[in-house]
Write an enzyme that holds these catalytic residues in place. Structure first.
Site, PDB file in Angstrom:
ATOM      1  N   SER A 147     -16.618 -22.175 -25.154  1.00  0.00           N
ATOM      2  CA  SER A 147     -15.900 -21.865 -26.392  1.00  0.00           C
ATOM      3  C   SER A 147     -15.509 -23.173 -27.065  1.00  0.00           C
ATOM      4  CB  SER A 147     -14.635 -21.053 -26.091  1.00  0.00           C
ATOM      5  OG  SER A 147     -13.775 -20.998 -27.216  1.00  0.00           O
ATOM      6  N   TYR A 160      -6.690 -19.898 -20.957  1.00  0.00           N
ATOM      7  CA  TYR A 160      -8.035 -19.552 -21.417  1.00  0.00           C
ATOM      8  C   TYR A 160      -8.816 -20.799 -21.814  1.00  0.00           C
ATOM      9  CZ  TYR A 160     -11.805 -17.985 -24.442  1.00  0.00           C
ATOM     10  OH  TYR A 160     -13.042 -17.804 -25.023  1.00  0.00           O
TER      11      TYR A 160
END
Length: 252
Positions: A147, A160
């Protein structure tokens, strides 16, 4: 045919995609199959996997990537039924936002188990097939979906983004270890993308914040990430597009 259309074939390739029931995983499975690959779809929700797999005669295997035995068994089943994979996309992920000092520790564990340990176990299960393909002079690809969050600060997403930073750095190290053996390892780092990632967030206001952010920063379709994967694995075997960021133009 449009000027930018990717017509490279993946005929003869055997692909595994984790988290393939929805979002980026489902789009990637569809795109690889459309290019000619035989595709095995791994994920927890067999109904979602089957819906996608039925579109192109794919192989759906219910698999929780946080269970290393389940991952190993799934790769064994793929090898027995359609052959040893030479193209593996580790896409399964969990995103659970909450302020660091008020987060549920079980949610931290879930993200670590899926986003880090799940990727590690998927990569290790993939290596025998990838080594065999490379030894035969064929393309061998391990694609890790990370990501853009691996590189930016996102309050309430500390754990995360930490897991995604781990995946991005893991890719760099695996390239050094496996590249000399002919195995291409790359990371794809999407920006805001259409997905059900975060649909199971429980912290009050977290889903609403994400929805509002998506309104202000319209996401790109999951198919855009799938196209990046397909393009990268279609390159000549001696070429590795090692790291690819795919962002909405407005996100920069």
């Amino acid at each position: 045919m449009t000027q930018h259309e990717n017509t490279a074939t993946l005929d003869g390739r055997i692909a595994v995609v984790t988290g393939a029931g929805t979002g980026i995983g489902a789009a990637t499975a569809r795109t690889l199959a459309a290019r000619g690959a035989r595709v095995a779809l791994l994920g927890r929700r067999i109904d979602k996997l089957t819906d996608v797999a039925d579109e192109f005669d794919g192989l759906a295997i219910a698999t929780d990537v946080s269970d290393p035995r389940a991952v190993a068994a799934a790769f064994e089943e793929v090898t027995e039924r359609i052959g040893a994979p030479d193209l593996v996309v580790a896409n399964a992920g969990a995103m659970l936002a909450a302020p660091f000092d008020d987060a549920d520790r079980d949610e931290w564990r879930r993200m670590l188990d899926v986003n880090v340990m799940g990727v590690l176990d998927t990569a290790r299960a993939a290596i025998p097939g990838l080594r065999a393909a490379a030894a035969d002079g064929r393309s061998a690809d391990l694609v890790l979906i990370s990501s853009i969050g691996a590189h930016i600060v996102l309050p309430t997403y500390a754990v995360y983004t930490a897991t995604k930073a781990a995946v991005s750095h893991l890719t760099r190290t695996l390239r050094a270890e496996l590249g000399p053996n002919g195995i291409r390892v790359r990371v794809i780092e999407p920006g805001m993308t259409e997905s059900d990632l975060g649909h199971d967030m429980t912290y009050p206001g977290s889903k609403e914040f994400l929805a509002g952010f998506a309104v202000q920063n319209p996401p790109i379709p999951a198919a855009a990430i799938a196209e990046a994967v397909a393009w990268s694995v279609s390159l000549p075997a001696a070429v590795n597009a090692a790291s690819i960021e795919v962002l909405p133009t407005a996100q920069g």
